[in-house]
Design an enzyme around this catalytic site. Structure first.
Site, short mmCIF file in Angstrom:
data_model
loop_
_atom_site.label_atom_id
_atom_site.label_comp_id
_atom_site.label_asym_id
_atom_site.label_seq_id
_atom_site.Cartn_x
_atom_site.Cartn_y
_atom_site.Cartn_z
N GLY A 93 -7.04 5.75 3.91
CA GLY A 93 -7.23 5.50 5.34
C GLY A 93 -6.46 4.25 5.76
N SER A 94 -7.08 3.48 6.65
CA SER A 94 -6.38 2.35 7.24
C SER A 94 -6.11 1.23 6.24
CB SER A 94 -7.19 1.80 8.41
OG SER A 94 -7.32 2.82 9.38
#
Lengths: 618, 383
Positions: free
Chosen positions: A318-319
């Site tokens: 993810g981020s």
């Protein structure tokens, strides 16, 4: 001829002398024969008649595992057990029947004993029953005359003072199987165990040691009269781990009831201070054999308690992947530290629209703002400009999706996709794949351990690799010093831009993880959140006000957080994955803050880890 | 070869029949008796069967006997001329075995020739005795006092000893060195040199050991104790002692040795065959075998004493010393007096190539006996 006679005279004298010496030596042998055959003969003859010299191997004590402050995390404790020496008992079945009348013996055990008796040499004792209590021992001893060939002795059994807290990383031992015994005969000894998971398995060779042997003179009922000869074995090596048991306990405490995993590193050396996985299990259960019910319970648990998620759990980053994408973009000159990109809330590419997590968009952002706000569109665009192969190359340099040389078994490499990887599957790589890879979604998969390595590398700019071994048998292993890890050679300017972005995530009032801000004066933490969906959210759901926390547990997104602190002089790096924890900023960030607070305020001298019970080495 | 030499050979040549007559048949009978003991032991070791040991061993003894008698008829002066050639061949074989030999029990000792496995170190010991005897053959008592004269033969001993050490086979290396030393002494080396040598070795050994690495020390331990299996060496010796003891004075009776036949005794057909005999025939039997061995050793020394040329004396001394060392090391080993392993009892233990090599040595010994009165060219001139 005078010289010849002199020479032959010398030869004669010397030949007589040498011959005399030889005869004297043979005479000495004759006297020894007289002693062995006649003087000591009666005793030896008795031995031969009773067939009663018994050779027993002495199992070497398994090496202990210590944490970095020499607290025992895997030790040995005394284990009273009943053994059977086949050569000393006439009718094995009858003896076992009499034994079973005193101490319960299952059909399963009985079959195993008979099998082992057949497989081993006759003088090697076979374990009948382990972990005897005082009553059972007393009953066996009192009835010893009826139990020829059966003896009670004390061996060692593995004990884990920290139990569930360190189960995944320390691992566990279990009785050896036939293949193990074929590889190393000393495993046939009663009480020997083989490491089956974690450090116990990785360091099996060092921990095992070498067997000793003892020659015993025993009487007709198998009672030991005296010891004839003894060769001590070599104990296994004592291994000091980099772990801090107290830190591990704190981290496990902070994980609470979540299905989660966290890795804490010394950011300068890569030493693993804690490797926590929740839920856990009791490693000592494997020592004596697992019940069917227990096994089924573990296997059917959706939270997979037996899996060491820190090294074998694969998650989309993810981020938390955005630092790598930023560095790849800077390295490829796709952006500069000051370039600005507009986020209208989405990016249109081809005939698809890629959404930012913030519906209205972030407006114009530079790299600092992109990281601080975790703007998806910014990183879609950076990824599109950089290309997947450059991103993958940078990710591999940071330890993601590549093989990390770690002293553990069961470490999974994860994956950061490349064009070549996709083409090897017979599929074409699409730019759309690159765009979602920019925010750590799509094919990318990493482990919490590799995520921790990434943070440590971001924080220091050096190619730190996590490791668990400090010393083996007192010999310090390489990798424990900052100088052991080479500089990665990335421009300081780029690294600083990324670190500043991570600082802003936590410390800027408009950052995405204000909950992670430390309450300690003068110490700041840099971090990055991540939330990854485990299922696709459709446009229709999004429009209808999709709320992930209303979903069933196993469909909620995973929450991730990576961090290091102190910001200006990094000492610790951590990664944290909370399975189905929803948003990284809400679930993971506070846990990371609490772990980091404990780390920064820990005084190892004041808080020695205190196990439930002290280990004894016997 | 000088004309004079040729003349001497012609003058002193025996007829074939006369040579046969000169062979000490009593000595041959002693050897046959020892081989017979071996046959009995191997028959028992196989559980009362000619197969697989005893029958084959007798075939080899017959072959060895033929080799021995053949060599006995060769003129000792011819053998003397080939001494150094044999020595060279021995060294080459030793070097070969180091490069491509078979590994048995962790040491490279064997080489394959003519379908049999040979230990070149066996041949080397015989060749070394011949070479040393050839070197010292003409050396007067005064000459033996010259240190420089002793250096080449000393090197000739050290080279094969070093090669055998490298195999590694400490037991055979020690035997080889001791046999070499015996020939030096017989040739008239001064006693003080022996004392000096002993002192040097005694001083150097602990120092050398102290400076070794741990792994090198471990290697020395395996020299002494080739089977480092904890159930190996110690177990064998204990079982061997029990077998010896259970034999008692009169023994358990032929084919009734319990330890041997219940398979408690390891390697009972090779290294521990003496134990088996001693269990079955008791102290009486084991002393009888020991006596037979002593007769063979003494007989060899007597052949040396009766010989009228230095070459023959030294050869006889060396061959007898070699046989003695074998016997002593093997019997001391089975009683646990010394920790060396892997030395068989000659002519009794099962093993083909060793048997042929030992008989070859006795052939040379017998040639010394047959040609004990011949004169070597030059002897008269020097004397």
């Amino acid at each position: 001829m005078r010289r010849e006679s002199k020479r032959s005279g010398v030869f004669t004298r010397r030949a007589l002398l040498i011959g005399g010496t030889q005869l004297a030596a043979l005479g000495f042998l004759a006297s020894k024969l007289y002693q062995v055959q006649v003087i000591d003969g009666a005793r030896y003859a008795t031995l031969a008649r009773n067939n009663s010299v018994s050779a027993r191997l002495i199992a070497p004590p398994r090496g202990r595992l210590l944490d970095r402050f020499a607290t025992v995390v895997a030790g040995n404790r005394q284990n009273w057990r009943a053994l059977l020496v086949a050569e000393q008992t006439g009718d094995i079945t009858a003896t076992l029947d009499r034994f079973a009348a005193l101490v319960s013996l299952s059909e399963h055990d009985r079959a195993r004993i008979l099998r082992e008796v057949r497989q081993h040499r006759r003088f090697i004792p076979v374990t009948i029953k382990e972990f005897l209590d005082w009553d059972e021992m007393a009953r066996i001893e009192v009835n010893a005359p009826d139990l020829p060939g059966i003896m009670v002795d004390v061996g060692t059994s593995r004990e884990y003072p920290f139990g569930e807290l360190l189960a995944h990383v320390v691992g566990y031992v279990a009785p050896p199987n036939q293949k193990d015994i074929a590889d190393d005969a000393i495993l046939a000894l009663p009480g020997m165990r083989v490491g089956r998971a974690g450090v116990e398995r990785f360091r099996e060779v060092e921990l095992r040691g070498r067997a000793g042997a003892v020659q015993l003179e025993v009487n007709a009922v198998g009672r030991v009269i005296r010891e004839l000869d003894r060769q001590e074995g070599t104990p296994g090596e004592e291994i000091t781990l980099t772990l801090d048991a107290e830190t591990q306990r704190q981290v496990m405490g902070h994980l609470g009831q979540e299905s989660a995993s966290s890795v804490v590193l010394d950011v300068q050396t890569g030493e693993v201070l804690a490797m926590a996985t929740n839920p856990s299990f009791d490693p000592s259960l494997f020592n004596s054999g697992i019940s069917q019910a227990q096994w089924l319970q573990w296997v059917s648990d959706k939270r997979a308690p037996l899996i060491n998620k820190a090294i074998a759990g694969l998650y989309s980053p993810g981020s938390t992947f955005k630092m790598v994408v930023a560095l790849a973009g800077l390295q490829a000159h796709a952006i500069t530290e000051t370039d600005r990109i507009n986020c209208p809330g989405y990016l249109d590419f081809g005939n698809r629209r890629y959404h930012c997590w913030k519906a209205g968009g972030h407006g114009m952002l530079d790299l600092h703002g992109g990281l601080q706000n975790s703007c998806d569109v910014f990183f879609y665009e950076v990824a599109r400009r950089t290309g997947i192969d450059a991103i993958a190359a940078m990710a591999h340099r940071f330890g993601l999706g590549t093989k990390l040389d770690i002293d553990m078994v069961g470490v999974r490499d994860g994956l950061v996709p490349t064009r070549a990887w996709r083409e090897a599957q017979g599929k074409a790589w699409n730019i759309g794949d690159t765009i979602v890879a920019g925010i750590g979604q799509g094919y990318t998969q990493i482990t919490p351990l590799s995520l921790a390595a990434m943070v440590a590398r971001v924080a220091t700019g050096r190619a730190i690799t996590p490791h668990l071994t400090r010393a083996i048998g007192g010999v310090v292993q390489p990798g424990g010093k900052a100088e052991d890890w080479p500089d990665m050679g990335l421009p300081e300017r780029s690294m600083q831009a990324v670190r500043q972005g991570m600082w802003a995530v936590v410390n800027d009032p408009h950052g995405t993880a204000p909950l992670a801000k430390l309450a300690l004066p003068g110490v700041q933490m840099a971090g990055k959140t991540g939330s990854v969906q485990v299922r696709n959210v459709s446009r229709a759901q999004r429009d209808n006000g999709y709320k992930s926390d209303k979903m069933p547990w196993e469909l909620r997104p995973h929450a991730l957080f990576v961090a290091y602190a102190p910001f200006d002089a990094p000492r610790y790096a951590l990664s944290l994955v909370v399975e189905h924890g929803n948003a990284g900023a809400d679930t993971a960030a506070p846990i990371a803050r609490d772990i980091m607070t404990d780390l920064l305020t820990r005084d190892p001298l004041a808080h020695r880890a205190a196990p439930q019970q002290m280990a004894s080495r016997t | 070869m000088s004309l004079l030499e040729r003349r001497l050979i012609r003058e002193t040549r025996f007829e074939f029949a006369a040579k046969l007559w000169q062979i000490s048949w009593i000595y041959v009978l002693l050897l046959c008796a020892l081989a017979g003991v071996g046959y009995l032991a191997l028959y028992s070791a196989a559980g009362g069967s000619v197969q697989p040991y005893a029958g084959r061993q007798m075939m080899r003894f017959a072959l060895g006997l033929a080799v021995m008698l053949g060599i006995a008829l060769i003129d000792i002066r011819v053998i003397a001329r080939f001494s150094w050639l044999a020595y060279g061949a021995g060294v080459v074989l030793l070097a070969l075995v180091l490069r491509m030999g078979h590994v048995g029990k962790g040491a490279e000792r064997w080489i394959n020739i003519a379908g049999m496995q040979w230990q070149p170190s066996e041949f080397m010991k015989l060749a070394l005795v011949l070479a040393l005897a050839a070197w010292f053959h003409k050396a007067s008592w005064e000459r033996m006092g010259n240190v420089l004269f002793l250096i080449p033969p000393a090197l000739a001993v050290l080279l094969p000893v070093a090669l055998i050490l490298k195999e590694p086979n400490l037991g055979t290396a020690v035997i080889t060195g001791t046999v070499g030393l015996a020939v030096f002494l017989g040739a008239g080396m001064r006693w003080w040199k022996l004392a000096l040598l002993v002192a040097l070795v005694a001083l150097a050994a602990p120092i050398a050991y102290h400076h070794l690495h741990d792994y090198q020390r471990a290697r020395i331990t395996t020299f002494f104790n080739p089977e480092s299996d904890p159930l190996g060496a110690g177990y064998n010796i204990i079982q061997s002692k029990i077998a010896l003891g259970s034999g008692g004075l009169w023994g358990q009776g032929y084919l009734h040795g319990t330890q041997g036949h219940l398979n408690f005794l390891p390697e009972k057909q090779t290294d521990f065959i003496f134990t088996m005999l001693a269990e079955e025939f008791g102290l009486v039997g084991s002393l009888a075998v020991l006596g037979l061995l002593a007769l063979i050793i003494t007989g060899g020394m007597l052949i040396g004493l009766r010989c009228r040329h230095q070459y023959g004396r030294l050869v006889a001394l060396g061959i007898s010393a070699n046989f003695f060392m074998y016997v002593f090391v093997n019997i001391a080993m089975v009683m646990g007096v010394i920790p060396v392993g892997g030395v068989p009892l000659p002519l009794v233990s099962y093993g083909g190539s060793a048997m042929v090599m030992v008989m070859m040595g006795f052939g040379v010994l017998m040639s010394v006996h047959v040609h004990r009165d011949v004169e070597f060219a030059g002897d008269r001139d020097e004397g």
